[in-house]
Scaffold this motif. Structure first.
Motif, PDB file in Angstrom:
ATOM      1  N   PHE A 259      -3.784  -6.354  -0.696  1.00  0.00           N
ATOM      2  CA  PHE A 259      -3.727  -7.365   0.362  1.00  0.00           C
ATOM      3  C   PHE A 259      -3.701  -6.703   1.730  1.00  0.00           C
ATOM      4  O   PHE A 259      -4.461  -7.082   2.638  1.00  0.00           O
ATOM      5  CB  PHE A 259      -2.487  -8.249   0.192  1.00  0.00           C
ATOM      6  N   PHE A 260      -2.832  -5.714   1.898  1.00  0.00           N
ATOM      7  CA  PHE A 260      -2.699  -5.085   3.206  1.00  0.00           C
ATOM      8  C   PHE A 260      -3.931  -4.276   3.582  1.00  0.00           C
ATOM      9  O   PHE A 260      -4.255  -4.154   4.759  1.00  0.00           O
ATOM     10  CB  PHE A 260      -1.441  -4.213   3.254  1.00  0.00           C
ATOM     11  N   GLU A 261      -4.624  -3.727   2.610  1.00  0.00           N
ATOM     12  CA  GLU A 261      -5.863  -3.007   2.920  1.00  0.00           C
ATOM     13  C   GLU A 261      -6.922  -3.957   3.487  1.00  0.00           C
ATOM     14  O   GLU A 261      -7.593  -3.649   4.480  1.00  0.00           O
ATOM     15  CB  GLU A 261      -6.379  -2.300   1.668  1.00  0.00           C
ATOM     16  N   ALA A 262      -7.067  -5.130   2.851  1.00  0.00           N
ATOM     17  CA  ALA A 262      -8.012  -6.123   3.357  1.00  0.00           C
ATOM     18  C   ALA A 262      -7.555  -6.660   4.713  1.00  0.00           C
ATOM     19  O   ALA A 262      -8.369  -6.884   5.625  1.00  0.00           O
ATOM     20  CB  ALA A 262      -8.158  -7.269   2.354  1.00  0.00           C
ATOM     21  N   ASN A 263      -6.245  -6.840   4.862  1.00  0.00           N
ATOM     22  CA  ASN A 263      -5.667  -7.315   6.110  1.00  0.00           C
ATOM     23  C   ASN A 263      -5.969  -6.332   7.251  1.00  0.00           C
ATOM     24  O   ASN A 263      -6.380  -6.728   8.350  1.00  0.00           O
ATOM     25  CB  ASN A 263      -4.157  -7.473   5.931  1.00  0.00           C
TER      26      ASN A 263
END
Length: 239
Positions: free
Chosen positions: A142-146
Motif C-alpha cells: 500500500f505504501f509503495e503505491a501511495n
C-alpha cells in the motif's frame, strides 16, 4: 578496543545483491531500505568493519554510505564508535510532516496544469493498487503505491530542487509508515482522500487539489498533536 556495548549483531544486516550503481550508492540504498523497513531498528550500532565483512565490500564505500545516511538524518555518526540508527521524536515527526505539506502543496500547484491523460491514468491505477493492497492487508505494498502516487506530482512539476528536497524528506517519513498508519486510522479513508485529490486534478482545479492534498497530509500531524495534548497534565507537563 571497539565499543561493543549495546551493539546488535551485524548479522541483522542482510547481505545485498548489488547491481550497477556505484558501490557506495548500492551500500547506501541497501542500508537505507533496512532502516526504513525496520530491519535495522533505532539504536542499532553500525560499525564499518562489521558492515564491510557482512556486505563483502571495503570500508571506503561503507564510510561514504554512512556519511550520506547521516546527512539524511537516518543515523548519527559517532567518530571512532560507529553510526547509530536514529529515531524521530514526536516533535521531529510533526516537523517532517509540516515540511512535507509545504513541499507537496507547491508540487501539486505546479503539476496539475501539466498532468497528461497518461499521468492521470497512471495515478488512477495507483489508487486501484492501493485499494487492492489494503484489502489484502499488504501495508508495505500500500505504501509503495501511495509513495508513487505522490511522487508523480513532483515528477510532473518539473522543479528539480523541489523533487530533491522531497526525496530527502521521504527518508525520514518512510521510516514511520506504521506510526503514520496508526495515526491515520483507516486505509480506506486514505484511499478516498487520494481519489478526491485526483478528481480535482482531472478537472484542472488547482486550488482544490492543493487544499485536499494539504488536508490529507495534515491528518497524522493533527492526531499526534491531540495525543500529546491528552498525555499532558493540567500544568502542561507530561505525565
Amino acid at each position: 578496543m571497539p565499543d561493543t556495548a549495546n551493539v546488535e549483531p551485524q548479522s541483522a544486516v542482510r547481505p545485498a545483491t548489488l547491481d550497477h550503481r556505484t558501490l557506495w550508492q548500492r551500500v547506501h540504498d541497501h542500508l537505507r531500505d533496512e532502516i526504513i523497513s525496520g530491519g535495522l531498528t533505532p539504536g542499532t550500532v553500525l560499525h564499518e568493519v562489521a558492515l564491510a565483512g557482512s556486505l563483502g565490500v571495503s570500508r571506503g564505500p561503507i564510510r561514504e554510505a554512512l556519511g550520506r545516511l547521516g546527512a539524511e538524518g537516518l543515523v548519527t555518526i559517532r567518530p571512532r564508535r560507529g553510526a547509530v540508527v536514529r529515531a524521530l521524536s514526536n516533535e521531529e515527526f510533526i516537523e517532517a510532516y509540516q515540511v512535507r505539506e509545504a513541499l507537496e502543496m507547491m508540487a501539486v500547484r505546479l503539476a496539475v496544469p501539466k498532468l497528461t491523460a497518461e499521468d492521470l491514468a497512471a495515478m488512477e491505477r495507483l489508487i486501484a493498487e492501493m485499494a487492492l493492497r489494503a484489502s489484502a492487508g499488504d501495508v508495505q505494498g500500500f505504501f509503495e503505491a501511495n509513495t508513487e502516487f505522490h511522487q508523480r506530482f513532483f515528477e510532473v512539476a518539473g522543479n528539480r530542487m523541489l523533487a530533491d528536497l522531497y526525496r530527502q524528506l521521504r527518508g525520514q517519513i518512510d521510516r514511520h509508515r506504521l506510526r503514520s498508519l496508526e495515526l491515520r486510522g483507516d486505509l480506506r479513508r486514505s484511499i478516498a482522500e487520494h481519489t478526491a485529490i485526483l478528481s480535482a486534478a482531472k478537472t484542472g482545479d488547482v486550488e482544490r487539489a492543493v487544499h485536499l492534498a494539504c488536508d490529507h497530509i495534515r491528518v497524522p500531524q493533527i492526531r499526534l498533536l491531540v495525543e500529546d495534548h491528552e498525555l499532558a497534565s493540567p500544568d502542561g507537563r507530561s505525565r
